[in-house]
Design an enzyme around this catalytic site. Structure first.
Site, PDB file in Angstrom:
ATOM      1  N   HIS A 195      46.175 161.193  76.667  1.00 26.01           N
ATOM      2  CA  HIS A 195      44.783 161.404  77.038  1.00 26.01           C
ATOM      3  C   HIS A 195      44.539 162.916  77.137  1.00 26.01           C
ATOM      4  O   HIS A 195      45.475 163.708  77.186  1.00 26.01           O
ATOM      5  CB  HIS A 195      44.487 160.712  78.366  1.00 26.01           C
ATOM      6  CG  HIS A 195      44.377 159.212  78.227  1.00 26.01           C
ATOM      7  ND1 HIS A 195      44.018 158.386  79.252  1.00 26.01           N
ATOM      8  CD2 HIS A 195      44.580 158.411  77.147  1.00 26.01           C
ATOM      9  CE1 HIS A 195      43.998 157.146  78.833  1.00 26.01           C
ATOM     10  NE2 HIS A 195      44.339 157.122  77.558  1.00 26.01           N
TER      11      HIS A 195
ATOM     12  N   GLU B 125      43.627 164.899  79.440  1.00 24.20           N
ATOM     13  CA  GLU B 125      44.168 165.621  80.593  1.00 24.20           C
ATOM     14  C   GLU B 125      45.624 166.031  80.362  1.00 24.20           C
ATOM     15  O   GLU B 125      46.024 167.176  80.612  1.00 24.20           O
ATOM     16  CB  GLU B 125      44.092 164.752  81.852  1.00 24.20           C
ATOM     17  CG  GLU B 125      42.686 164.350  82.270  1.00 24.20           C
ATOM     18  CD  GLU B 125      42.173 163.075  81.611  1.00 24.20           C
ATOM     19  OE1 GLU B 125      42.492 162.824  80.430  1.00 24.20           O
ATOM     20  OE2 GLU B 125      41.448 162.323  82.288  1.00 24.20           O
TER      21      GLU B 125
ATOM     22  N   CYS C  18      46.084 159.093  84.166  1.00 28.46           N
ATOM     23  CA  CYS C  18      45.858 160.537  84.181  1.00 28.46           C
ATOM     24  C   CYS C  18      45.783 161.062  85.607  1.00 28.46           C
ATOM     25  O   CYS C  18      46.092 162.224  85.864  1.00 28.46           O
ATOM     26  CB  CYS C  18      44.570 160.882  83.455  1.00 28.46           C
ATOM     27  SG  CYS C  18      44.735 160.665  81.686  1.00 28.46           S
TER      28      CYS C  18
ATOM     29  N   SER D  39      19.176 150.508  44.282  1.00 25.75           N
ATOM     30  CA  SER D  39      18.908 151.273  45.494  1.00 25.75           C
ATOM     31  C   SER D  39      19.775 152.521  45.568  1.00 25.75           C
ATOM     32  O   SER D  39      19.758 153.233  46.550  1.00 25.75           O
ATOM     33  CB  SER D  39      19.180 150.404  46.716  1.00 25.75           C
ATOM     34  OG  SER D  39      20.557 150.122  46.774  1.00 25.75           O
TER      35      SER D  39
ATOM     36  N   TRP E 155      21.175 156.296  44.976  1.00 18.43           N
ATOM     37  CA  TRP E 155      20.629 157.635  44.728  1.00 18.43           C
ATOM     38  C   TRP E 155      19.182 157.789  45.150  1.00 18.43           C
ATOM     39  O   TRP E 155      18.395 158.409  44.462  1.00 18.43           O
ATOM     40  CB  TRP E 155      20.789 158.034  43.245  1.00 18.43           C
ATOM     41  CG  TRP E 155      22.106 157.693  42.648  1.00 18.43           C
ATOM     42  CD1 TRP E 155      22.319 156.924  41.534  1.00 18.43           C
ATOM     43  CD2 TRP E 155      23.389 158.096  43.111  1.00 18.43           C
ATOM     44  NE1 TRP E 155      23.653 156.808  41.281  1.00 18.43           N
ATOM     45  CE2 TRP E 155      24.341 157.521  42.242  1.00 18.43           C
ATOM     46  CE3 TRP E 155      23.855 158.863  44.175  1.00 18.43           C
ATOM     47  CZ2 TRP E 155      25.710 157.694  42.400  1.00 18.43           C
ATOM     48  CZ3 TRP E 155      25.231 159.025  44.333  1.00 18.43           C
ATOM     49  CH2 TRP E 155      26.124 158.456  43.449  1.00 18.43           C
TER      50      TRP E 155
ATOM     51  N   ASP F 225      25.076 145.600  44.553  1.00 21.38           N
ATOM     52  CA  ASP F 225      25.581 146.967  44.350  1.00 21.38           C
ATOM     53  C   ASP F 225      27.100 147.061  44.208  1.00 21.38           C
ATOM     54  O   ASP F 225      27.608 148.094  43.822  1.00 21.38           O
ATOM     55  CB  ASP F 225      25.185 147.868  45.538  1.00 21.38           C
ATOM     56  CG  ASP F 225      23.682 147.986  45.708  1.00 21.38           C
ATOM     57  OD1 ASP F 225      22.962 147.533  44.807  1.00 21.38           O
ATOM     58  OD2 ASP F 225      23.253 148.524  46.742  1.00 21.38           O
TER      59      ASP F 225
ATOM     60  N   GLY G  80      20.417 145.419  53.370  1.00 20.16           N
ATOM     61  CA  GLY G  80      19.062 145.319  52.836  1.00 20.16           C
ATOM     62  C   GLY G  80      18.108 144.764  53.884  1.00 20.16           C
ATOM     63  O   GLY G  80      18.473 144.543  55.047  1.00 20.16           O
TER      64      GLY G  80
ATOM     65  N   LEU H 298      19.133 141.261  56.237  1.00 22.56           N
ATOM     66  CA  LEU H 298      20.016 141.410  57.402  1.00 22.56           C
ATOM     67  C   LEU H 298      19.386 142.370  58.417  1.00 22.56           C
ATOM     68  O   LEU H 298      19.396 142.108  59.632  1.00 22.56           O
ATOM     69  CB  LEU H 298      21.405 141.901  56.971  1.00 22.56           C
ATOM     70  CG  LEU H 298      22.453 141.999  58.083  1.00 22.56           C
ATOM     71  CD1 LEU H 298      22.640 140.662  58.809  1.00 22.56           C
ATOM     72  CD2 LEU H 298      23.799 142.483  57.533  1.00 22.56           C
TER      73      LEU H 298
END
Ligand code: AOF
Ligand code: ZN
Length: 369
Positions: free
Chosen positions: A55, A57, A89, A173, A175, A205, A298, A301
């Site tokens: 961690h 610390e 810690c 879709s 670029w 895609d 898209g 969803l």
């Protein structure tokens, strides 16, 4: 109320910058930084790099240039007091003779929350908490969300034209935005534990959904929401590191077997209506220790997630073009009848990325973590 000095702020800001170095690597742990200060001088600094490792610390104590006895520790998170993968810690700070601990936010982990600070105070260490707590929380929305709500922080990314169109009518879709915006998306992916998309985007895609434009040692898990298990067995993302999780409402055993044999994990999370229960899916992802999920999907969803109240943050990249009215939209939702009914957001940040504009939004109703 504690009065914070200019130096307190300066040292905590330093600790926050150190914490941010763990942005791509600490999951499922939080990003945490620590600065040790003695007689006004910084004598050690550390940050949490990855789960199972030291961690912040312990790293700062080990890195210190002089004995740390009597020093003040500035830490972005309340020090832990429990045995996880590593020992507490609090023991390290007490053992090293630290005189004072200043921390930013309380650890939302119920195994620690409040008891780290209490343990230090019992040992005679001066403890002050709450300095720049908002900035520390902003570094760890996913960890806080998982600890307090049992689910990841859900960030939806959308690239669109000025008229809110995300794809040509034919579906293309790619670029929409320029290179700086696309690199920024790779930063979002690198910080995410998982990238989520829908089967529609996957089929249209064949995206990789991996981090390529920035350096990272870890690839996010790809989560594909696929109600009827139409997942293509030759999907390009299967050949990339990080793993693919296909989430379905289907119970067709042959199909499930075939997708598994192709290299993906399959998870059934169905509702009575033959659709994936997104709320249960997020709980399941939380149980796996996923802090932050980036949605690159898209309008279908995106719309379902928004309507279900599961969206915590939206990042929009606008390219300065008008695509026209038959292009695809951002969120498939029933049309609002009044402005009051339309989903409302608060804009928390705007920024130019080359020729494109990035806008960050949070739903008005959702609790801010
Ligand atoms: C700190 N400093 O740098 C971090 C903390 O399994 P472990 O031992 O790594 O413990 C993980 C938990 O410790 C995590 O859930 C959170 O409560 C805390 N993280 N605490 O004092 C740190 N990374
Ligand atoms: Zn710790």
């Amino acid at each position: 109320m504690t009065d914070w000095s200019r130096d307190d702020h300066r040292h905590m800001a330093h600790a926050l910058r150190l914490a941010a170095r763990g942005l791509y690597t600490t999951t499922p742990n939080p990003r945490v930084g620590c600065v040790l200060v003695k007689a006004g001088e910084v004598i050690g600094e550390g940050w949490h790099v990855r789960a199972g490792g030291d961690h912040a610390e312990r790293m700062a104590i080990a890195a210190s240039s002089v004995p740390v006895r009597g020093a003040t520790a500035y830490i972005t998170l309340e020090p832990c007091s429990h045995f996880g993968r590593t020992p507490p810690c609090t023991d390290a700070l007490i053992g090293a003779g630290i005189a004072e601990v200043v921390y930013a936010m309380t650890d939302p982990n119920p195994e620690v929350s409040g008891s780290g600070g209490a343990r230090l105070a019992e040992a005679g260490i001066r403890v002050r908490g709450g300095l720049m707590a908002d900035a520390a929380a902003a570094l760890n929305p996913g960890f806080i969300s998982r600890m307090t709500r049992g689910r990841p922080w859900l960030r939806v990314k959308i690239a669109a034209t000025l008229d809110g169109r995300t794809a040509l009518a034919g579906g293309d879709s790619r670029w929409i935005t320029g290179r700086p915006a696309r690199t920024d998306v790779h930063r979002l992916r690198a910080a995410a534990c998982a990238v989520m998309t829908g089967i529609g985007t996957l089929l249209a895609d064949d995206p990789l959904l991996t981090v390529r434009h920035v350096e990272t040692e870890r690839q996010p898990l790809r989560v594909v929401v696929d109600n009827n298990l139409a997942f293509p067995l030759n999907a390009a993302t299967l050949r990339e590191p990080g793993g693919v999780l296909v989430v379905t409402a289907s119970s067709e055993d042959d199909r499930i077997e075939a997708v598994r044999a192709a290299g993906a994990e399959v998870l059934q999370v169905d509702t009575a209506r033959g659709r994936v229960d997104l709320s249960r899916l997020l709980k399941a992802l939380g149980e796996r220790g996923l802090n932050e999920v980036l949605v690159e999907a898209g309008q279908n969803l995106n719309g379902t997630l928004l309507a279900s109240g599961l969206v915590d943050e939206i990042i929009l990249y606008f390219n300065a073009r008008i695509m026209g009215s038959s292009g695809r939209g951002m969120f498939a939702l029933p049309v609002a009848e009044t402005m009051e009914q339309a989903a409302g957001f608060v804009i928390s940040d705007t920024r130019m990325l080359g020729p494109d504009l990035r806008v960050t939004l949070h739903p008005r109703e959702a609790p801010r973590v």
